[in-house]
Design a protein around this motif. Structure first.
Motif, PDB file in Angstrom:
ATOM      1  N   THR A 298       0.839  -1.206   0.000  1.00  0.00           N
ATOM      2  CA  THR A 298       0.000   0.000   0.000  1.00  0.00           C
ATOM      3  C   THR A 298       0.869   1.250   0.000  1.00  0.00           C
ATOM      4  OG1 THR A 298      -1.708  -1.198   1.242  1.00  0.00           O
ATOM      5  CG2 THR A 298      -1.877   1.195   1.182  1.00  0.00           C
ATOM      6  N   LYS A 301       2.406   1.655  -3.510  1.00  0.00           N
ATOM      7  CA  LYS A 301       1.463   2.109  -4.538  1.00  0.00           C
ATOM      8  C   LYS A 301       1.049   3.558  -4.327  1.00  0.00           C
ATOM      9  CE  LYS A 301      -0.899   1.069  -8.208  1.00  0.00           C
ATOM     10  NZ  LYS A 301      -0.177   0.785  -9.471  1.00  0.00           N
ATOM     11  N   SER A 305       1.744   6.817  -6.768  1.00  0.00           N
ATOM     12  CA  SER A 305       0.713   7.710  -7.306  1.00  0.00           C
ATOM     13  C   SER A 305       1.044   9.174  -7.046  1.00  0.00           C
ATOM     14  CB  SER A 305      -0.652   7.365  -6.692  1.00  0.00           C
ATOM     15  OG  SER A 305      -1.039   6.064  -7.043  1.00  0.00           O
ATOM     16  N   THR A 394      -8.376   9.645  -2.942  1.00  0.00           N
ATOM     17  CA  THR A 394      -8.742   8.686  -3.993  1.00  0.00           C
ATOM     18  C   THR A 394      -7.574   7.737  -4.265  1.00  0.00           C
ATOM     19  OG1 THR A 394     -10.256  10.256  -5.037  1.00  0.00           O
ATOM     20  CG2 THR A 394      -9.475   8.423  -6.396  1.00  0.00           C
ATOM     21  N   SER A 395      -6.368   8.297  -4.306  1.00  0.00           N
ATOM     22  CA  SER A 395      -5.174   7.477  -4.539  1.00  0.00           C
ATOM     23  C   SER A 395      -4.962   6.483  -3.398  1.00  0.00           C
ATOM     24  CB  SER A 395      -3.936   8.373  -4.677  1.00  0.00           C
ATOM     25  OG  SER A 395      -4.036   9.218  -5.795  1.00  0.00           O
ATOM     26  N   LYS A 397      -7.344   5.195  -1.506  1.00  0.00           N
ATOM     27  CA  LYS A 397      -8.351   4.141  -1.667  1.00  0.00           C
ATOM     28  C   LYS A 397      -7.939   3.177  -2.772  1.00  0.00           C
ATOM     29  CE  LYS A 397     -13.247   3.403  -2.735  1.00  0.00           C
ATOM     30  NZ  LYS A 397     -14.536   4.062  -3.092  1.00  0.00           N
ATOM     31  N   GLU A 398      -7.454   3.714  -3.880  1.00  0.00           N
ATOM     32  CA  GLU A 398      -7.033   2.869  -5.009  1.00  0.00           C
ATOM     33  C   GLU A 398      -5.845   1.990  -4.627  1.00  0.00           C
ATOM     34  OE1 GLU A 398      -6.320   5.727  -8.067  1.00  0.00           O
ATOM     35  OE2 GLU A 398      -8.439   5.846  -8.677  1.00  0.00           O
ATOM     36  N   ALA A 399      -4.944   2.535  -3.822  1.00  0.00           N
ATOM     37  CA  ALA A 399      -3.783   1.757  -3.375  1.00  0.00           C
ATOM     38  C   ALA A 399      -4.230   0.578  -2.508  1.00  0.00           C
ATOM     39  CB  ALA A 399      -2.815   2.646  -2.603  1.00  0.00           C
ATOM     40  N   CYS A 400      -5.207   0.825  -1.645  1.00  0.00           N
ATOM     41  CA  CYS A 400      -5.727  -0.253  -0.775  1.00  0.00           C
ATOM     42  C   CYS A 400      -6.406  -1.342  -1.598  1.00  0.00           C
ATOM     43  CB  CYS A 400      -6.711   0.317   0.244  1.00  0.00           C
ATOM     44  SG  CYS A 400      -5.965   1.400   1.479  1.00  0.00           S
ATOM     45  N   VAL A 401      -7.202  -0.927  -2.589  1.00  0.00           N
ATOM     46  CA  VAL A 401      -7.893  -1.893  -3.456  1.00  0.00           C
ATOM     47  C   VAL A 401      -6.881  -2.704  -4.251  1.00  0.00           C
ATOM     48  CG1 VAL A 401      -9.430  -2.135  -5.444  1.00  0.00           C
ATOM     49  CG2 VAL A 401      -9.997  -0.509  -3.619  1.00  0.00           C
ATOM     50  N   TRP A 402      -5.871  -2.012  -4.824  1.00  0.00           N
ATOM     51  CA  TRP A 402      -4.821  -2.694  -5.592  1.00  0.00           C
ATOM     52  C   TRP A 402      -4.081  -3.698  -4.723  1.00  0.00           C
ATOM     53  CZ3 TRP A 402       0.534  -2.601  -4.876  1.00  0.00           C
ATOM     54  CH2 TRP A 402       1.305  -3.150  -5.899  1.00  0.00           C
ATOM     55  N   SER A 405      -6.030  -6.866  -4.160  1.00  0.00           N
ATOM     56  CA  SER A 405      -6.070  -7.720  -5.355  1.00  0.00           C
ATOM     57  C   SER A 405      -4.761  -8.502  -5.494  1.00  0.00           C
ATOM     58  CB  SER A 405      -6.336  -6.891  -6.614  1.00  0.00           C
ATOM     59  OG  SER A 405      -5.226  -6.067  -6.922  1.00  0.00           O
TER      60      SER A 405
END
Length: 424
Positions: A298, A301, A305, A394-395, A397-402, A405
């Motif tokens: 995290t 990522k 970003s 937003t970045s 949140k996207e890092a956590c989702v990535w 995965s």
């Protein structure tokens, strides 16, 4: 994860240490437990040359390392500088023309070859030929008769092959060997093997498979290989240690994993990845804790970003490394300053990880603040560098989702690997 190597000194006629034999150990007890030979060789190579640093392990002296037949024929030895090591051929390897051709090839490349626990088979011409082409023959004073030793000694002298007396346990044996003209000596009379300990980062074995598959394609995609390595903290760390090792000693520093791959070259990377894969295939199920891995990914990522926003694409790679390596001191239980001494990272990245005031450090602090909910620092960072709060959150949140995965993908493949091992 603790890792071990044992070393035993090799002495000359003046009882001065001229080299060390490096021995496989898998625990803090200094006893060899029978393991897969390829794994044992790979373990010694990785722990000595990468995790610990070969000059640290041997005090700058050459080392003797046992090679299995498979490791010899796959040309893994060519990764290492000839002046750093003696390639030791195990006694269990049956003399063959293929083996002799391999020895001749290694000698032409400047490598020195030693025969371990050699027992001459006078009925087999290939046994004599092998002795003729070796630099050193090691003769076991514990398990051979005087008559067996004398035959080896006569032929070795005729071929100008140097003699090393091993398993010397008494002064009487040492004096006997010295009188017989031996050049080197090894055994408990001089020293028992000394255990050396270091720390390693547990691996995701599936990462090795992904990299090997990509390297095996007709046109390997360096950006894909870099991505696979970046997402594995252990592989990233080993790559950087490798670049800084005697095998690839360079004064250059790097800002990204892709830059490091280019510096090493795909051929050499493939050999090293293969050695690492052999080691880990037999290495059990040591994994980095999921929470630590989650935090590293995290941070990497999110740093990437923010770095891309402030520094462009080139700077984003440096920022990903920054985030991934920010917990290295926790993982290795070693001060960050000490860890960074052995890594060829760009000075700006090192300074940031050491807490010096620069842009990368500010990015890392902002990421840590998002992680811990310290919003005052985040707001201060947003104000200073004129990025929007929406972009940062937003970045994040996207890092956590990535990250989730990536972890889900790793867990699936880890489970498949465990089930495969169970079936086998």
């Amino acid at each position: 994860m603790e890792v071990y190597v044992a070393r035993q000194p090799i002495m000359d006629r003046d009882e001065k240490c001229v080299a060390y034999e490096l021995l496989y150990r898998n625990r803090h007890i200094d006893v060899y437990h029978h393991e897969n030979g390829d794994k044992a060789t790979a373990d010694v190579l990785v722990n000595s040359f990468i995790n610990m640093g070969i000059d640290t392990v041997t005090n700058g002296k050459p080392c003797f390392i046992n090679f299995t037949e498979e490791m010899l024929h796959f040309d893994f030895a060519s990764i290492f500088s000839p002046d750093k090591m003696f390639i030791e051929i195990l006694e269990e390897i049956t003399p063959s023309q293929k083996l002799i051709d391999t020895v001749i090839k290694l000698r032409k490349q400047g490598y020195r070859v030693a025969l371990d626990d050699f027992v001459l088979d006078v009925q087999n011409p290939l046994s004599v030929e092998l002795l003729k082409n070796a630099n050193i023959v090691k003769v076991d004073f514990h398990d051979t008769t005087k008559k067996q030793r004398q035959l080896i000694e006569r032929l070795a002298n005729a071929f100008n092959t140097l003699l090393l007396a091993e398993k010397i346990e008494t002064r009487e044996q040492y004096l006997e060997a010295k009188k017989a003209g031996y050049h080197y000596y090894q055994g408990y009379f001089f020293s028992k093997p000394v255990l050396i300990k270091s720390n390693d980062i547990p691996v995701n074995f599936y990462s090795y498979i992904q990299v090997i598959q990509q390297l095996s394609t007709k046109e390997p995609d360096i950006s894909k290989i870099a991505k696979y390595i970046e997402q594995d903290l252990s592989l990233s760390h080993k790559l950087l240690k490798l670049i800084n090792s005697p095998a690839f000693k360079t004064t250059k520093t790097i800002k990204s994993i892709q830059q490091g791959i280019v510096l090493i070259g795909l051929n050499e990377l493939q050999k090293w990845i293969s050695i690492l894969a052999v080691r880990e295939q037999w290495g059990g199920s040591n994994y980095l804790s999921e929470e630590l891995l989650r935090m590293c990914l995290t941070r990497g990522k999110l740093c990437e970003s923010i770095g891309k926003k402030l520094l462009g694409n080139e700077g984003s790679s440096s920022c990903f490394l920054l985030g991934m390596f920010s917990l290295m001191d926790t993982v290795l239980q070693t001060p960050m300053k000490k860890i960074l001494e052995d890594l060829p990272l760009d000075e700006e990245i090192k300074d940031a990880l050491n807490g010096k005031d620069n842009l990368l450090h500010h990015i890392l602090q902002a990421v840590k603040s998002c992680e811990s909910g310290e919003w005052d620092y985040v707001e201060s960072f947003i104000s200073t560098y004129t990025v929007s709060s929406q972009f940062v959150f937003t970045s994040f949140k996207e890092a956590c989702v990535w990250t989730e995965s990536v972890l889900k993908h790793e867990l699936v493949n880890r489970t498949k690997s465990s089930q495969s091992s169970y079936v086998n």
